[in-house]
Design a protein around this motif. Structure first.
Motif, short mmCIF file in Angstrom:
data_model
loop_
_atom_site.label_atom_id
_atom_site.label_comp_id
_atom_site.label_asym_id
_atom_site.label_seq_id
_atom_site.Cartn_x
_atom_site.Cartn_y
_atom_site.Cartn_z
N SER A 182 0.91 -1.21 0.22
CA SER A 182 0.06 0.14 -0.01
C SER A 182 0.82 1.22 0.01
O SER A 182 0.17 2.23 -0.39
CB SER A 182 -0.95 0.13 1.21
OG SER A 182 -1.74 -1.06 1.29
N VAL A 214 -0.69 5.48 5.23
CA VAL A 214 -1.73 4.78 4.39
C VAL A 214 -2.53 3.89 5.45
O VAL A 214 -3.86 3.50 5.11
CB VAL A 214 -0.96 3.87 3.52
CG1 VAL A 214 -0.20 4.43 2.33
CG2 VAL A 214 0.20 2.96 4.22
N LYS A 218 -6.89 3.72 6.12
CA LYS A 218 -7.47 2.49 6.06
C LYS A 218 -8.38 2.26 7.56
O LYS A 218 -9.34 1.44 7.58
CB LYS A 218 -6.88 1.18 5.60
CG LYS A 218 -6.43 1.20 4.30
CD LYS A 218 -5.54 0.01 3.95
CE LYS A 218 -5.29 -0.10 2.62
NZ LYS A 218 -4.32 -1.35 2.15
#
Length: 271
Positions: A182, A214, A218
């Motif tokens: 990611s 990142v 999420k």
């Protein structure tokens, strides 16, 4: 023989570039912390080694456990008889705390001592490097600046003695593979080695973990945990490794369970 493989935290982590071998070049500061698994081995009268686990559940099967992989690695070069091995897990997996890597490295050290194999620290680090990128750190197990895949070391003079450590992990994990897939590597804007010379009170905003951008996107709860740690008086807080554990460094003791119910919590004075 019994030993107590410890966890580590990352005091900053920069993902610099992709490598031709599929790994990434990183820069980080590893610091050992007092959160321990328990690893025991004895000789067995059985014809095969028996490995058992207890404590926090681990998803991997026994053959892929780094303890067994370490044993099988050394058995290629040394005559090692059947053993009974038990691992009690206190370090949560998928947290960025290096628990599995520590277990594998400590197994190498235990086998070396128990069977008097005569391996040097450098030789043990070489074996540990076959198991995983951060495994070699746990052989010498003191604060170090790491670069390359995380297995090229320089000693650093960091001493957090007298600070109170709080580690919080929500009830989910992130695989290292998922985290690296990611992230977009970029040249570091900071010199972690130089930053390690600053007092802890000046680390905030300077020592960063590239994975936070990142991973927090999420899982926003991780950003909230970090903010809560600062609100509780942490002098420094950061996600460790590729997550999902967030740690705070305090000048005072704090009871985490009131503030983070339902989460894994570990606290200890650093010595």
């Amino acid at each position: 023989m019994i030993s107590f493989p410890n966890a580590k935290i990352n005091l900053g982590l920069s993902v610099i570039a992709c490598r031709d071998d599929g790994f990434h070049n990183i820069e980080t500061l590893f610091y050992p912390v007092p959160l321990f698994d328990i690893l025991e081995l004895v000789k067995s009268s059985d014809i095969k080694t028996k490995f058992t686990r207890s404590g926090i559940e681990v998803a991997s099967d026994f053959d892929s456990d780094l303890c067994m992989r370490a044993l099988n690695l050394l058995k290629k070069d040394f005559e090692i008889p059947p053993l009974k091995i038990h691992l009690h897990k206190n370090i949560p997996p998928g947290a960025g705390l290096g628990g599995g890597s520590s277990d594998g490295a400590f197994m190498i050290k235990m086998l070396n001592e128990y069977f008097e194999l005569g391996l040097t620290e450098q030789q043990m680090e070489n074996y540990a490097g076959i198991l995983g990128s951060d495994c070699p750190f746990f052989i010498r197990n003191h604060p170090r600046f790491a670069k390359g895949k995380g297995n090229e070391f320089e000693d650093v003079n960091i001493d957090l003695s007298g600070y109170f450590l709080l580690i919080i992990k929500p009830p989910f994990s992130i695989s290292t593979k998922e985290a690296y897939e990611s992230i977009k590597p970029s040249k570091s804007q900071v010199n972690l080695y130089k930053l390690s010379e600053l007092p802890v009170s000046q680390w905030q905003g300077k020592m960063v973990n590239d994975f936070e951008t990142v991973v927090f996107k999420k899982h926003p709860i991780l950003s909230e945990i970090k903010s809560n740690l600062y609100e509780l008086g942490a002098v420094f807080a950061l996600m460790s490794g590729s997550g999902t554990a967030i740690y705070g460094i305090f000048k005072h003791e704090i009871n985490p369970h009131h503030h983070f119910p339902g989460f894994f919590c570990h606290s200890a004075w650093l010595t």
